[in-house]
Structures are given as C-alpha cells and as structure tokens.
Design a protein around this motif. Structure first.
Motif, PDB file in Angstrom:
ATOM      1  N   ARG A  54      59.069  39.785  33.561  1.00 28.65           N
ATOM      2  CA  ARG A  54      57.932  38.873  33.563  1.00 28.65           C
ATOM      3  C   ARG A  54      58.158  37.778  32.532  1.00 28.65           C
ATOM      4  O   ARG A  54      58.874  37.964  31.541  1.00 28.65           O
ATOM      5  CB  ARG A  54      56.638  39.614  33.213  1.00 28.65           C
ATOM      6  CG  ARG A  54      56.195  40.636  34.238  1.00 28.65           C
ATOM      7  CD  ARG A  54      54.878  41.253  33.803  1.00 28.65           C
ATOM      8  NE  ARG A  54      54.499  42.362  34.656  1.00 28.65           N
ATOM      9  CZ  ARG A  54      53.762  42.237  35.757  1.00 28.65           C
ATOM     10  NH1 ARG A  54      53.335  41.037  36.120  1.00 28.65           N
ATOM     11  NH2 ARG A  54      53.449  43.289  36.488  1.00 28.65           N
ATOM     12  N   PRO A  57      55.057  35.513  26.808  1.00 27.69           N
ATOM     13  CA  PRO A  57      54.381  34.455  26.059  1.00 27.69           C
ATOM     14  C   PRO A  57      55.232  34.002  24.887  1.00 27.69           C
ATOM     15  O   PRO A  57      55.868  34.818  24.217  1.00 27.69           O
ATOM     16  CB  PRO A  57      53.089  35.144  25.571  1.00 27.69           C
ATOM     17  CG  PRO A  57      53.389  36.590  25.598  1.00 27.69           C
ATOM     18  CD  PRO A  57      54.353  36.794  26.718  1.00 27.69           C
ATOM     19  N   ALA A 135      42.125  28.931  30.475  1.00 25.92           N
ATOM     20  CA  ALA A 135      43.583  28.916  30.601  1.00 25.92           C
ATOM     21  C   ALA A 135      44.114  30.306  30.947  1.00 25.92           C
ATOM     22  O   ALA A 135      45.050  30.444  31.743  1.00 25.92           O
ATOM     23  CB  ALA A 135      44.208  28.412  29.298  1.00 25.92           C
ATOM     24  N   ILE A 136      43.510  31.349  30.351  1.00 26.73           N
ATOM     25  CA  ILE A 136      43.921  32.719  30.658  1.00 26.73           C
ATOM     26  C   ILE A 136      43.580  33.075  32.099  1.00 26.73           C
ATOM     27  O   ILE A 136      44.336  33.781  32.777  1.00 26.73           O
ATOM     28  CB  ILE A 136      43.261  33.699  29.674  1.00 26.73           C
ATOM     29  CG1 ILE A 136      43.853  33.522  28.274  1.00 26.73           C
ATOM     30  CG2 ILE A 136      43.434  35.146  30.145  1.00 26.73           C
ATOM     31  CD1 ILE A 136      43.176  34.353  27.215  1.00 26.73           C
ATOM     32  N   ARG A 138      43.613  31.073  34.588  1.00 24.77           N
ATOM     33  CA  ARG A 138      44.626  30.441  35.435  1.00 24.77           C
ATOM     34  C   ARG A 138      45.985  31.115  35.297  1.00 24.77           C
ATOM     35  O   ARG A 138      46.746  31.210  36.263  1.00 24.77           O
ATOM     36  CB  ARG A 138      44.748  28.954  35.079  1.00 24.77           C
ATOM     37  CG  ARG A 138      43.521  28.117  35.415  1.00 24.77           C
ATOM     38  CD  ARG A 138      43.833  26.635  35.307  1.00 24.77           C
ATOM     39  NE  ARG A 138      44.203  26.265  33.941  1.00 24.77           N
ATOM     40  CZ  ARG A 138      43.339  25.833  33.020  1.00 24.77           C
ATOM     41  NH1 ARG A 138      42.048  25.724  33.323  1.00 24.77           N
ATOM     42  NH2 ARG A 138      43.746  25.504  31.808  1.00 24.77           N
ATOM     43  N   ASP A 139      46.290  31.587  34.079  1.00 24.19           N
ATOM     44  CA  ASP A 139      47.573  32.231  33.822  1.00 24.19           C
ATOM     45  C   ASP A 139      47.339  33.475  32.970  1.00 24.19           C
ATOM     46  O   ASP A 139      47.317  33.405  31.740  1.00 24.19           O
ATOM     47  CB  ASP A 139      48.506  31.259  33.094  1.00 24.19           C
ATOM     48  CG  ASP A 139      49.877  31.868  32.821  1.00 24.19           C
ATOM     49  OD1 ASP A 139      50.167  32.957  33.356  1.00 24.19           O
ATOM     50  OD2 ASP A 139      50.658  31.252  32.065  1.00 24.19           O
ATOM     51  N   PRO A 140      47.133  34.656  33.608  1.00 21.92           N
ATOM     52  CA  PRO A 140      46.817  35.878  32.852  1.00 21.92           C
ATOM     53  C   PRO A 140      47.862  36.257  31.808  1.00 21.92           C
ATOM     54  O   PRO A 140      47.557  36.987  30.860  1.00 21.92           O
ATOM     55  CB  PRO A 140      46.724  36.949  33.955  1.00 21.92           C
ATOM     56  CG  PRO A 140      46.384  36.188  35.198  1.00 21.92           C
ATOM     57  CD  PRO A 140      47.097  34.876  35.058  1.00 21.92           C
ATOM     58  N   ALA A 141      49.098  35.776  31.941  1.00 23.51           N
ATOM     59  CA  ALA A 141      50.133  36.102  30.964  1.00 23.51           C
ATOM     60  C   ALA A 141      49.793  35.570  29.579  1.00 23.51           C
ATOM     61  O   ALA A 141      50.264  36.090  28.567  1.00 23.51           O
ATOM     62  CB  ALA A 141      51.487  35.539  31.409  1.00 23.51           C
ATOM     63  N   ARG A 142      48.933  34.553  29.521  1.00 23.22           N
ATOM     64  CA  ARG A 142      48.541  33.982  28.233  1.00 23.22           C
ATOM     65  C   ARG A 142      47.733  34.973  27.392  1.00 23.22           C
ATOM     66  O   ARG A 142      47.617  34.798  26.181  1.00 23.22           O
ATOM     67  CB  ARG A 142      47.714  32.713  28.440  1.00 23.22           C
ATOM     68  CG  ARG A 142      48.511  31.519  28.947  1.00 23.22           C
ATOM     69  CD  ARG A 142      47.607  30.324  29.196  1.00 23.22           C
ATOM     70  NE  ARG A 142      48.341  29.163  29.615  1.00 23.22           N
ATOM     71  CZ  ARG A 142      48.797  28.207  28.788  1.00 23.22           C
ATOM     72  NH1 ARG A 142      48.568  28.331  27.486  1.00 23.22           N
ATOM     73  NH2 ARG A 142      49.450  27.167  29.253  1.00 23.22           N
ATOM     74  N   SER A 145      49.417  36.413  24.360  1.00 24.27           N
ATOM     75  CA  SER A 145      49.834  35.498  23.297  1.00 24.27           C
ATOM     76  C   SER A 145      49.882  36.211  21.953  1.00 24.27           C
ATOM     77  O   SER A 145      48.946  36.907  21.568  1.00 24.27           O
ATOM     78  CB  SER A 145      48.854  34.321  23.223  1.00 24.27           C
ATOM     79  OG  SER A 145      48.970  33.635  22.001  1.00 24.27           O
TER      80      SER A 145
END
Length: 211
Positions: A54, A57, A135-136, A138-142, A145
């Motif tokens: 994956r 971050p 933002a999270i 839209r992009d759960p990988a954030r 962080s």
C-alpha cells in the motif's frame, strides 16, 4: 514497523497463505494483534501474482505544520474553556474568609482573556480539522499520517494524566470532607473536557490502527 515481521508477511502472502492463517501463525509466535494487523494492512488485497504494498503516508513539513497548528489550537481552546468555567464557578460560589466573601480582583480580566483565546483558537481548530477530515474521507490512507498519530497519542497521554489528576483530587477532597459544590463543579468540568477529548482520540487511534 518491525522489518522482520513485514518481510515474513510479504513472503507468506507471496506463497499464497491466507491472511487469517498468517495472523494465526504470528499470534502463536507471540506477536501482538496490533502489530499483525499493521503488517497485513501494509499490503493491498488486490489480485496480483506478488503482494502489492500500500502507499505509505509520507512526512512533509507542511503536514507537520498543519497538525501542530490544529493540536495547539485544540489545547489552547480546551485549557481556556476549562479556565473560563473555573472562573465562572468561582464567581457563582465565592470563597468566604471568616465572615467576608473573597472575590479575585483579576477575575473579570481573566474571563476576558479566556473568552478571547477561545474565540481565536476554537475556530482555527474547527476549520483546519474539518479540512483534514475531508482529505481523509477522499484518501483514507491519510489517517495513518505520522504527525497525526504522534499528536493523537500525545493528546491521549495528556488527557489521561488530566483525568487521573481529576480522580485524585476528587478522592483527596472526599477524604478531607471538603466536597463543596464549587469543587464538584470544577471536577465535573475537567471530566467533561478531558474525557471528551480522550474518548474521541482513542476512537480515532483505534480506527487508524484497524486493518
């Protein structure tokens, strides 16, 4: 993340082992569930001949700056909200010295300062925190962080100490027979503010650690 654990997980996935089987084997070897989940989450569940990592971050100066502003604003708003509540309680239940009622000469000045700090810090926190959460979304990988995780656990540590101090103060006053209304209201204020922060960020930390 432990490199040995990550390498084992990658090789096991490449060999075709199921994730549940990998987790069971690691658990039997003494690894913690949180570490196992993190290692498995490092590889995407996509059909491909080899495990696909994956996107991780990354750490940027801008991200660190934004999270520092957010959490400093949160701490400032929380501290001044508590201080304001304490001042209002002191005003409603002034202390008595002998037959005289004692009221601090700086009470109104302190209240004005607390309100000013809240009116500046709280909107900053709300606006930036909403942007971060969008933002999270839209992009759960954030959510993973590193600045967010560090400051989240720092907040959990601070609020846990705050709550522990609140409980100790409650016990101390109870043993001394000094559970006045003002004291109970102040302890309740700390419990609400610190408890609310602790509960929210504990849930956030668990969601970030979930595979």
């Amino acid at each position: 993340m432990d490199r040995q654990l990550l390498d084992f997980t990658r090789r096991a996935l490449a060999a075709g082992a199921a994730r549940a089987e990998i987790a069971a084997a690691l658990r039997a070897a003494g690894w913690q569930d949180a570490d196992i989940g993190e290692a498995l989450h490092a590889f995407a569940e996509v059909p491909f001949p080899v495990p696909v990592p994956r996107a991780q971050p990354y750490l940027s100066a801008r991200e660190v700056f934004v999270y520092l502003v957010v959490f400093v604003a949160l701490y400032t708003a929380a501290y001044n909200a508590g201080a304001l509540a304490f001042h209002l309680i002191d005003h409603a239940f002034p202390r008595r010295i002998g037959s005289r009622i004692y009221v601090s000469a700086t009470l109104l000045r302190d209240i004005r300062w607390n309100i000013s700090a809240i009116l500046v810090a709280y909107p900053v926190f709300v606006v930036l925190f909403r942007r971060i959460n969008r933002a999270i979304a839209r992009d759960p990988a954030r959510r993973g962080s590193r600045p967010r995780q560090w400051l989240t656990y720092l907040t959990l540590f601070i609020t846990a100490l705050w709550l522990a101090g609140d409980v100790m103060a409650l016990i101390y006053n109870a043993l001394g027979g000094e559970l006045a209304v003002a004291t109970l209201l102040k302890l309740a204020t700390v419990a609400v503010i610190a408890g609310g922060m602790f509960g929210y960020f504990l849930r956030d930390a668990r969601e970030a650690a979930a595979p």
